[in-house]
Design a protein around this motif. Sequence first.
Motif, PDB file in Angstrom:
ATOM      1  N   LEU A   1     -37.459  11.589 139.741  1.00  0.00           N
ATOM      2  CA  LEU A   1     -38.614  10.856 139.214  1.00  0.00           C
ATOM      3  C   LEU A   1     -38.618   9.423 139.706  1.00  0.00           C
ATOM      4  CD1 LEU A   1     -38.458  11.873 135.441  1.00  0.00           C
ATOM      5  CD2 LEU A   1     -39.661  13.024 137.292  1.00  0.00           C
ATOM      6  N   PHE A   2     -39.814   8.958 140.065  1.00  0.00           N
ATOM      7  CA  PHE A   2     -40.002   7.591 140.534  1.00  0.00           C
ATOM      8  C   PHE A   2     -41.211   7.011 139.811  1.00  0.00           C
ATOM      9  CE2 PHE A   2     -37.813   9.989 143.719  1.00  0.00           C
ATOM     10  CZ  PHE A   2     -36.789   9.142 144.115  1.00  0.00           C
ATOM     11  N   THR A   3     -40.992   5.942 139.049  1.00  0.00           N
ATOM     12  CA  THR A   3     -42.053   5.367 138.230  1.00  0.00           C
ATOM     13  C   THR A   3     -42.441   3.993 138.754  1.00  0.00           C
ATOM     14  OG1 THR A   3     -41.265   6.577 136.291  1.00  0.00           O
ATOM     15  CG2 THR A   3     -42.697   4.679 135.887  1.00  0.00           C
ATOM     16  N   LYS A   4     -43.754   3.784 138.885  1.00  0.00           N
ATOM     17  CA  LYS A   4     -44.329   2.474 139.219  1.00  0.00           C
ATOM     18  C   LYS A   4     -45.469   2.257 138.242  1.00  0.00           C
ATOM     19  CE  LYS A   4     -43.248   1.855 144.056  1.00  0.00           C
ATOM     20  NZ  LYS A   4     -43.739   1.581 145.377  1.00  0.00           N
ATOM     21  N   GLN A   5     -45.401   1.129 137.566  1.00  0.00           N
ATOM     22  CA  GLN A   5     -46.360   0.801 136.527  1.00  0.00           C
ATOM     23  C   GLN A   5     -46.404   1.949 135.525  1.00  0.00           C
ATOM     24  OE1 GLN A   5     -49.072   0.118 139.530  1.00  0.00           O
ATOM     25  NE2 GLN A   5     -48.346  -1.946 139.904  1.00  0.00           N
ATOM     26  N   ARG A   6     -47.519   2.597 135.352  1.00  0.00           N
ATOM     27  CA  ARG A   6     -47.615   3.678 134.364  1.00  0.00           C
ATOM     28  C   ARG A   6     -47.835   5.042 135.016  1.00  0.00           C
ATOM     29  NH1 ARG A   6     -49.530   1.727 128.721  1.00  0.00           N
ATOM     30  NH2 ARG A   6     -48.635  -0.340 128.763  1.00  0.00           N
ATOM     31  N   LYS A   7     -47.348   5.153 136.241  1.00  0.00           N
ATOM     32  CA  LYS A   7     -47.468   6.417 136.973  1.00  0.00           C
ATOM     33  C   LYS A   7     -46.075   6.856 137.427  1.00  0.00           C
ATOM     34  CE  LYS A   7     -52.085   5.484 138.693  1.00  0.00           C
ATOM     35  NZ  LYS A   7     -52.949   5.341 139.857  1.00  0.00           N
ATOM     36  N   THR A   8     -45.783   8.121 137.199  1.00  0.00           N
ATOM     37  CA  THR A   8     -44.504   8.682 137.642  1.00  0.00           C
ATOM     38  C   THR A   8     -44.776   9.802 138.629  1.00  0.00           C
ATOM     39  OG1 THR A   8     -43.338   8.134 135.607  1.00  0.00           O
ATOM     40  CG2 THR A   8     -42.413   9.908 136.922  1.00  0.00           C
ATOM     41  N   GLN A   9     -44.094   9.714 139.757  1.00  0.00           N
ATOM     42  CA  GLN A   9     -44.152  10.779 140.755  1.00  0.00           C
ATOM     43  C   GLN A   9     -42.837  11.547 140.671  1.00  0.00           C
ATOM     44  OE1 GLN A   9     -43.909   9.584 144.890  1.00  0.00           O
ATOM     45  NE2 GLN A   9     -44.685  11.554 145.606  1.00  0.00           N
ATOM     46  N   PHE A  10     -42.943  12.880 140.659  1.00  0.00           N
ATOM     47  CA  PHE A  10     -41.708  13.631 140.824  1.00  0.00           C
ATOM     48  C   PHE A  10     -41.671  14.154 142.248  1.00  0.00           C
ATOM     49  CE2 PHE A  10     -44.438  16.966 138.938  1.00  0.00           C
ATOM     50  CZ  PHE A  10     -44.222  18.041 139.800  1.00  0.00           C
ATOM     51  N   ARG A  11     -40.459  14.131 142.792  1.00  0.00           N
ATOM     52  CA  ARG A  11     -40.257  14.511 144.189  1.00  0.00           C
ATOM     53  C   ARG A  11     -39.046  15.420 144.293  1.00  0.00           C
ATOM     54  NH1 ARG A  11     -40.476   9.707 148.316  1.00  0.00           N
ATOM     55  NH2 ARG A  11     -40.941  11.489 149.628  1.00  0.00           N
ATOM     56  N   LYS A  12     -39.013  16.142 145.380  1.00  0.00           N
ATOM     57  CA  LYS A  12     -37.840  16.957 145.722  1.00  0.00           C
ATOM     58  C   LYS A  12     -37.433  17.879 144.569  1.00  0.00           C
ATOM     59  CE  LYS A  12     -37.630  14.827 149.686  1.00  0.00           C
ATOM     60  NZ  LYS A  12     -38.212  15.434 150.845  1.00  0.00           N
ATOM     61  N   PHE A  13     -38.427  18.558 144.008  1.00  0.00           N
ATOM     62  CA  PHE A  13     -38.232  19.531 142.935  1.00  0.00           C
ATOM     63  C   PHE A  13     -37.855  20.844 143.603  1.00  0.00           C
ATOM     64  CE2 PHE A  13     -40.806  21.943 139.452  1.00  0.00           C
ATOM     65  CZ  PHE A  13     -39.644  22.289 138.791  1.00  0.00           C
ATOM     66  N   ALA A  14     -36.654  21.320 143.347  1.00  0.00           N
ATOM     67  CA  ALA A  14     -36.184  22.521 144.046  1.00  0.00           C
ATOM     68  C   ALA A  14     -35.231  23.324 143.166  1.00  0.00           C
ATOM     69  CB  ALA A  14     -35.476  22.125 145.336  1.00  0.00           C
ATOM     70  N   THR A  15     -35.329  24.636 143.296  1.00  0.00           N
ATOM     71  CA  THR A  15     -34.438  25.578 142.616  1.00  0.00           C
ATOM     72  C   THR A  15     -33.822  26.475 143.670  1.00  0.00           C
ATOM     73  OG1 THR A  15     -35.835  25.539 140.631  1.00  0.00           O
ATOM     74  CG2 THR A  15     -34.318  27.400 140.861  1.00  0.00           C
ATOM     75  N   LEU A  16     -32.530  26.714 143.557  1.00  0.00           N
ATOM     76  CA  LEU A  16     -31.855  27.586 144.517  1.00  0.00           C
ATOM     77  C   LEU A  16     -32.626  28.892 144.674  1.00  0.00           C
ATOM     78  CD1 LEU A  16     -28.119  27.149 143.433  1.00  0.00           C
ATOM     79  CD2 LEU A  16     -29.193  26.280 145.522  1.00  0.00           C
ATOM     80  N   SER A  17     -32.762  29.349 145.891  1.00  0.00           N
ATOM     81  CA  SER A  17     -33.562  30.548 146.185  1.00  0.00           C
ATOM     82  C   SER A  17     -33.161  31.741 145.327  1.00  0.00           C
ATOM     83  CB  SER A  17     -33.450  30.905 147.670  1.00  0.00           C
ATOM     84  OG  SER A  17     -33.949  29.862 148.450  1.00  0.00           O
ATOM     85  N   GLU A  18     -31.865  31.958 145.189  1.00  0.00           N
ATOM     86  CA  GLU A  18     -31.393  33.126 144.430  1.00  0.00           C
ATOM     87  C   GLU A  18     -31.614  32.979 142.923  1.00  0.00           C
ATOM     88  OE1 GLU A  18     -27.675  30.527 145.019  1.00  0.00           O
ATOM     89  OE2 GLU A  18     -29.438  31.041 146.203  1.00  0.00           O
ATOM     90  N   GLU A  19     -32.002  31.786 142.472  1.00  0.00           N
ATOM     91  CA  GLU A  19     -32.237  31.539 141.050  1.00  0.00           C
ATOM     92  C   GLU A  19     -33.727  31.384 140.728  1.00  0.00           C
ATOM     93  OE1 GLU A  19     -29.867  31.918 138.979  1.00  0.00           O
ATOM     94  OE2 GLU A  19     -28.098  31.718 140.248  1.00  0.00           O
ATOM     95  N   GLN A  20     -34.579  31.466 141.740  1.00  0.00           N
ATOM     96  CA  GLN A  20     -36.022  31.323 141.516  1.00  0.00           C
ATOM     97  C   GLN A  20     -36.564  32.548 140.783  1.00  0.00           C
ATOM     98  OE1 GLN A  20     -37.965  30.270 145.223  1.00  0.00           O
ATOM     99  NE2 GLN A  20     -36.680  28.456 145.456  1.00  0.00           N
ATOM    100  N   GLY A  21     -37.636  32.323 140.030  1.00  0.00           N
ATOM    101  CA  GLY A  21     -38.265  33.408 139.289  1.00  0.00           C
ATOM    102  C   GLY A  21     -37.620  33.681 137.938  1.00  0.00           C
ATOM    103  N   LYS A  22     -36.661  32.867 137.549  1.00  0.00           N
ATOM    104  CA  LYS A  22     -35.959  33.054 136.271  1.00  0.00           C
ATOM    105  C   LYS A  22     -36.399  32.043 135.216  1.00  0.00           C
ATOM    106  CE  LYS A  22     -31.900  34.955 138.587  1.00  0.00           C
ATOM    107  NZ  LYS A  22     -30.446  34.818 138.828  1.00  0.00           N
ATOM    108  N   GLY A  23     -37.362  31.197 135.563  1.00  0.00           N
ATOM    109  CA  GLY A  23     -37.884  30.229 134.610  1.00  0.00           C
ATOM    110  C   GLY A  23     -37.156  28.901 134.577  1.00  0.00           C
ATOM    111  N   TYR A  24     -36.177  28.699 135.451  1.00  0.00           N
ATOM    112  CA  TYR A  24     -35.408  27.453 135.437  1.00  0.00           C
ATOM    113  C   TYR A  24     -36.252  26.250 135.842  1.00  0.00           C
ATOM    114  CZ  TYR A  24     -31.388  30.616 135.126  1.00  0.00           C
ATOM    115  OH  TYR A  24     -30.499  31.587 134.742  1.00  0.00           O
TER     116      TYR A  24
END
Length: 136
Positions: free
Chosen positions: A55-78
């Motif tokens: 998360l990167f916040t400037k003023q009152r806006k937050t950008q999330f970046r580089k959101f990633a889940t391991l391939s073998e763990e995707q689809g499990k709701g993590y």
Amino acid sequence: MKIQIKEISYYDTWSIRHQVMWPDKNINYIKLTNDDEGKHFGLFVGKKLVSVISLFTKQRKTQFRKFATLSEEQGKGYGAQLLNYIFSIIEKSPVQVLWCNARKDKTSFYKTFGFIETDQKFHKGGIEYIIMKVNL
């Protein structure tokens, strides 16, 4: 297995970012010049880190970046659990907008959380991105 979400260091995000997002690039490709300015969170299953977000916040806006889940763990709701955790943090702050650069093929995931597509689009590394946001 116990699931835990906690703040982690930026360098703890690098392995998952690299494996999931840009495995064919040098690891430096996934490092952000301002990584040290962000807040980074990880979802652990037992002791295994399986999903990360920054998360990167400037003023009152937050950008999330580089959101990633391991391939073998995707689809499990993590990823959904991690994003919901981020919403719970943001709701307690003065942030008014949460936004991201979404890969075009992932926009439907973000829409389930109330994100809307903007008209801003760009390409990086042969992938189309759409800026999505949600007003809080």
